[in-house]
Design an enzyme around this catalytic site. Structure first.
Site, short mmCIF file in Angstrom:
data_model
loop_
_atom_site.label_atom_id
_atom_site.label_comp_id
_atom_site.label_asym_id
_atom_site.label_seq_id
_atom_site.Cartn_x
_atom_site.Cartn_y
_atom_site.Cartn_z
N ASP A 90 0.83 -1.22 0.00
CA ASP A 90 0.00 0.00 0.00
C ASP A 90 0.86 1.27 0.00
OD1 ASP A 90 -2.03 -1.94 0.44
OD2 ASP A 90 -1.78 -1.73 2.61
N GLU A 135 -11.22 -0.76 -3.68
CA GLU A 135 -10.48 -0.14 -2.59
C GLU A 135 -9.26 0.59 -3.13
OE1 GLU A 135 -9.36 -3.47 -0.14
OE2 GLU A 135 -7.68 -4.02 -1.45
#
Length: 331
Positions: free
Chosen positions: A14, A193
């Site tokens: 991420d 997401e």
């Protein structure tokens, strides 16, 4: 244009990179999911060896005590803000984790120093699983985009947008702009997401990641005219196919959860993302640390970004969870 060696940082999923006043600042999910870290360097190539600053650690108990995920660093109104996901436990409710979005603030010039203030939970108006908040400014207004579950919609998370009253408070009700509906968004899990925003030539693009986090993980895209009402779901056009996917020939699997920055020339756009170099994962994939933070330059087809394929690895990467870097350290 500077050459980008990959990974830019080992074992950081991420990844989020922002360039500010000649420096690159990096953050991402720490494999222990118990802290928020920052690195800074003058060159992307130096982020791997840059000192890692722990600027916040999880609470012992409460809503910010477990699974600290996907921090992002943003500069708003002359101050620094970090959005991140946190949960009260490691468990799941109805097959979904219990995360909510939280915000930190720092008024120092350098975000690796100074004091970080907890601004608390970002109330999205829905008390359900939420994560991966990103922020952007457009026409003098700040917007938040994030993933959240709607219990009336099948799946784990949809994408929402809202205008902000301040960096930790919504000014408008959330508007859903995407949900998992195509086959490629629903492999193993129905997920949208990890949104990231880039604006170019009068268009605003939001990339996002979909499906499970294995080889099936892929990046899609939403596009709106910069002059449109961004809080109108009809303003956003969604790609029917993914725009960034696994490259089996290069052994680069499940690229996603990207962010955007610029090269040192302040003009060339760069995509930052994580990717795995193998598919045989031992144990729980959640705790498998070998999602590597990588970066590549992107080009434009008039108003549309051309993301291409995951860039080849040019630095050593682990081939097994138990294998450490050659110097014996662990990133």
């Amino acid at each position: 244009m500077a050459r980008i060696p990959n990974p830019i940082v080992l074992q950081r999923a991420d990844p989020y990179v922002i360039r500010h006043e000649g420096m690159y600042y990096f953050t991402g999910s720490h494999p222990a999911y118990d802290r928020i870290i920052l690195r800074k360097a003058a060159h992307l190539s130096d982020l791997q060896t840059a000192e890692e600053h722990t600027i916040w650690t999880k609470h012992e108990t409460g809503p910010m005590s477990h699974l600290i995920w996907a921090p992002e660093l943003h500069r708003v109104g002359g101050r620094w803000y970090i959005y991140f996901g946190a949960a009260p436990d490691d468990g799941q409710s109805d097959d979904t984790f219990n995360h909510r979005v939280f915000c930190l603030e720092n008024d120092s010039a350098d975000p690796t120093g100074g004091s970080w203030i907890e601004r608390g939970r970002v109330d999205t108006g829905m008390d359900t699983f939420s994560l991966d908040a990103t922020s952007f400014e457009h026409d003098g207004a700040q917007y938040l985009v994030w993933g959240q579950q709607d219990l009336a919609i099948e799946g784990h998370s949809n994408l929402y947008i809202a205008r902000m009253a301040n960096p930790w408070t919504l000014a408008t009700a959330p508007v859903m702009i995407a949900k998992p509906e195509y086959d490629w968004e629903c492999i193993r899990f129905k997920v949208c997401e990890g949104p990231a925003v880039i604006e170019h030539a009068g268009r605003i693009h939001i990339t996002y990641s979909a499906s499970g986090t294995g080889p099936e993980y892929a990046v899609g895209m939403l596009t709106a005219d910069a002059g449109a009402d961004l809080l109108d779901a009809a303003s956003w056009v969604k790609s029917s196919t993914p725009v960034f996917t696994t490259n089996e020939a290069a052994h680069l699997f499940g690229p996603g959860h990207n962010s955007f920055t610029v090269d040192e020339d302040e003009k060339t756009d760069i995509m930052v993302y994580h990717v795995r170099t193998y598919t045989e994962i031992k144990g729980d994939p959640l705790y498998e640390p070998n999602r590597q933070a990588c970066a590549k330059t992107i080009s434009w087809n008039e108003t549309t970004p051309v993301l291409g394929e995951p860039a080849p690895m040019t630095r050593w990467t682990p081939v097994d969870i138990a294998v450490l870097p050659p110097d014996g350290s662990h990133a």
